[in-house]
Write an enzyme that holds these catalytic residues in place. Sequence first.
Site, short mmCIF file in Angstrom:
data_model
loop_
_atom_site.label_atom_id
_atom_site.label_comp_id
_atom_site.label_asym_id
_atom_site.label_seq_id
_atom_site.Cartn_x
_atom_site.Cartn_y
_atom_site.Cartn_z
N TYR A 159 -1.46 0.38 10.06
CA TYR A 159 -1.86 -0.28 8.71
C TYR A 159 -0.62 -0.21 8.19
CZ TYR A 159 -3.52 -1.16 4.64
OH TYR A 159 -3.77 -1.33 2.87
N THR A 219 0.62 -1.01 -0.13
CA THR A 219 -0.15 -0.20 -0.24
C THR A 219 0.99 1.41 0.00
OG1 THR A 219 -1.36 1.54 1.32
CG2 THR A 219 -0.12 0.03 2.77
#
Length: 351
Positions: A142, A118
């Site tokens: 995250y 990501t």
Amino acid sequence: MAPTILVTGGAGYIGSHACKALAMAGYRPVAFDNLSSGHRWAVRWGPLEVGCLEDAERLDAVIATYRPVAVMHFAAFSAAGESVVDPAKYYENNVAGLLSLLAAMRRAGLDRLVFSSTAAVYGSPLSTPIDEDHPQQPINPYGATKQAAERVLADFASAYDIRSVALRYFNAAGADRDGEIGEAHDPETHLIPIVLEAAAGLRPEVAIFGDRYETPDGTCIRDYIHVADLADAHVRALRWLADHPGAHAFNLGNGEGFSVREVIDAARRVTGRPIAVRVEDARPGDPAVLVADARCASDVLGWRPDSAELDTQIADAWRWLTGRYRTLNTRPNSTSSRHRQPAPSSVVVAR
Ligand code: UDP
């Protein structure tokens, strides 16, 4: 027999699109998914094996049964905001889950992995667009779990010859171009499906998380990339790995950013519906601007996004959403109130 690819998270949004792309490219995708957020209906191009990453015996059994030649690893949690309030959940699944998968791969002699990473590994950008050499300072757990996972992959490549490609997605958007699968999270947290649900009258309004960022209209800017283009990049990365040992990473984005307000305007244009908005506090862990420099994926993998236009991405997502709610409401057994929703074409739209 087509070469088999084990796809963890193959019942999820991006994983299911990757399964379709794999099947179209001549592979047999085997989806391994605990169905915590994935859907049985999304697994259409190969078998579904229900299981958890931490269940070593189950992983060993599935690998022994199907004898995959490589793994695509999508199974992970991905809501940046949630990761701030429940980091343990993210480290357990995204880091410990990867370690469990890698241990199973080593037991089976499997040495190829395409990994779902990501843009959140970069944190708040120091310069934009962001290329792969940009410093990594994640600002939410995250992003930190994905950064840690990439570090694990680098160490495992050096020590155990497990070769990998980490694909750092910017913002996945859209749905299968044939309308067969699409995004369906419960609860939904992503901007485009939320905006389209509001367009459909399935929710009264869209909350804009912060309008005081240092951007032209004050709302966050993101680089939206069509999920089918992401899936295509995974197949390319898989093929490329055949000749490239080591651990590698590529950004996947279009190189163009749109603000939250621009996304809402695009959705109004595409759907022809009004969409009510309300401004709320900024969401913790959200950088102001994330835009990719994805030239590396283009130069090395030969990857070229086919659906770079935001309107196309929103149109595909809209077709999927309207089709899905129509199906839910016309199924003979779909009388449960949980699933009964007004079909978007027939609802009164909030103003
Ligand atoms: N966002 C928003 N309202 C929502 C959902 C998201 O304003 O209901 C914003 C969010 O703060 C971010 C952008 O839209 O700036 C994209 O968020 P999303 O959750 O879709 O993806 P993320 O960037 O977190 O991966």
